[in-house]
Design an enzyme around this catalytic site. Structure first.
Site, PDB file in Angstrom:
ATOM      1  N   GLN A 272       9.161  -8.084 -37.493  1.00 43.77           N
ATOM      2  CA  GLN A 272      10.297  -7.833 -36.599  1.00 43.77           C
ATOM      3  C   GLN A 272      11.553  -7.545 -37.406  1.00 43.77           C
ATOM      4  O   GLN A 272      11.925  -8.332 -38.276  1.00 43.77           O
ATOM      5  CB  GLN A 272      10.526  -9.051 -35.688  1.00 43.77           C
ATOM      6  CG  GLN A 272      11.636  -8.819 -34.665  1.00 43.77           C
ATOM      7  CD  GLN A 272      11.829 -10.000 -33.714  1.00 43.77           C
ATOM      8  OE1 GLN A 272      11.200 -11.055 -33.867  1.00 43.77           O
ATOM      9  NE2 GLN A 272      12.716  -9.823 -32.757  1.00 43.77           N
TER      10      GLN A 272
ATOM     11  N   HIS B 182      11.944  -7.148 -28.093  1.00 45.56           N
ATOM     12  CA  HIS B 182      11.679  -5.785 -27.612  1.00 45.56           C
ATOM     13  C   HIS B 182      10.199  -5.490 -27.653  1.00 45.56           C
ATOM     14  O   HIS B 182       9.494  -5.951 -28.550  1.00 45.56           O
ATOM     15  CB  HIS B 182      12.457  -4.741 -28.431  1.00 45.56           C
ATOM     16  CG  HIS B 182      12.255  -4.856 -29.908  1.00 45.56           C
ATOM     17  ND1 HIS B 182      12.919  -5.790 -30.678  1.00 45.56           N
ATOM     18  CD2 HIS B 182      11.456  -4.179 -30.760  1.00 45.56           C
ATOM     19  CE1 HIS B 182      12.538  -5.670 -31.943  1.00 45.56           C
ATOM     20  NE2 HIS B 182      11.640  -4.692 -32.018  1.00 45.56           N
TER      21      HIS B 182
HETATM   22  P1  5GP Z   1      10.865  -4.027 -34.937  1.00 46.76           P
HETATM   23  O1  5GP Z   1      10.422  -3.699 -36.329  1.00 46.76           O
HETATM   24  O2  5GP Z   1      11.993  -5.009 -34.921  1.00 46.76           O
HETATM   25  O3  5GP Z   1       9.730  -4.401 -34.022  1.00 46.76           O
HETATM   26  O4  5GP Z   1      11.390  -2.664 -34.338  1.00 46.76           O
HETATM   27  C1  5GP Z   1      12.721  -2.299 -34.260  1.00 46.76           C
HETATM   28  C2  5GP Z   1      12.753  -0.876 -33.753  1.00 46.76           C
HETATM   29  O5  5GP Z   1      14.060  -0.583 -33.348  1.00 46.76           O
HETATM   30  C3  5GP Z   1      12.386   0.151 -34.833  1.00 46.76           C
HETATM   31  O6  5GP Z   1      11.287   0.930 -34.379  1.00 46.76           O
HETATM   32  C4  5GP Z   1      13.663   0.975 -35.008  1.00 46.76           C
HETATM   33  O7  5GP Z   1      13.414   2.345 -35.220  1.00 46.76           O
HETATM   34  C5  5GP Z   1      14.396   0.729 -33.700  1.00 46.76           C
HETATM   35  N1  5GP Z   1      15.852   0.771 -33.792  1.00 46.76           N
HETATM   36  C6  5GP Z   1      16.624   0.118 -34.703  1.00 46.76           C
HETATM   37  N2  5GP Z   1      17.924   0.367 -34.478  1.00 46.76           N
HETATM   38  C7  5GP Z   1      17.975   1.183 -33.388  1.00 46.76           C
HETATM   39  C8  5GP Z   1      19.064   1.770 -32.668  1.00 46.76           C
HETATM   40  O8  5GP Z   1      20.246   1.604 -32.986  1.00 46.76           O
HETATM   41  N3  5GP Z   1      18.730   2.557 -31.617  1.00 46.76           N
HETATM   42  C9  5GP Z   1      17.438   2.773 -31.231  1.00 46.76           C
HETATM   43  N4  5GP Z   1      17.241   3.571 -30.186  1.00 46.76           N
HETATM   44  N5  5GP Z   1      16.394   2.224 -31.895  1.00 46.76           N
HETATM   45  C10 5GP Z   1      16.660   1.437 -32.945  1.00 46.76           C
END
Ligand code: 5GP
Ligand code: ZN
Length: 115
Positions: free
Chosen positions: A96, A102
């Site tokens: 994460q 999310h």
């Molecule tokens: P995690 O690795 O935490 O499961 O995923 C975070 C996701 O959030 C990633 O796929 C990354 O591309 C997305 N993300 C990070 N910052 C932003 C942002 O400012 N806007 C959008 N639309 N996506 C984001």
């Protein structure tokens, strides 16, 4: 609704950072991931700040059900017909990166960039 002023997804909920929204209701927001792995890659997030899945309590059960039930609706809306993938990363070992709960929902024809 509780928010964390330093949280990027809380800022998206508050409209302080732009996002390509695909769905919005009382409980959740859905928007396109900024760095998509798949032709369609959206994130479904609760409006309230919950840092990660391991912080949820029984009172969040309807919210989680709503998030999951929304996935097929959004994929249909976005023209995904061949199936899709749902993913929730939790904590550092879970990969994460953003500390606001999310659910990734990814679909569209393969090959994908990742996943
Ligand atoms: P995690 O690795 O935490 O499961 O995923 C975070 C996701 O959030 C990633 O796929 C990354 O591309 C997305 N993300 C990070 N910052 C932003 C942002 O400012 N806007 C959008 N639309 N996506 C984001
Ligand atoms: Zn947040």
């Amino acid at each position: 609704m509780n928010a964390d002023p330093n949280c990027i997804f809380c800022k998206i909920v508050a409209g302080q950072i732009p996002a390509r929204k695909v769905h919005e209701d009382d409980l959740v927001l859905a928007f396109h991931d900024i760095a998509p792995w798949a032709p369609v890659h959206v994130l479904v997030i609760p409006r309230q700040h919950i840092a990660m899945l391991s912080d949820v309590t029984p009172e969040h059960t309807p919210l989680l059900g709503h998030m999951l039930a929304l996935a097929p609706v959004l994929m249909k809306q976005l023209g995904v017909t061949g199936g899709f993938r749902t993913l929730i990363n939790t904590g550092p070992d879970g990969g994460q990166e953003v500390g606001h709960l999310h659910m990734h929902v990814m679909g569209g024809p393969r090959p994908w960039k990742k996943g």
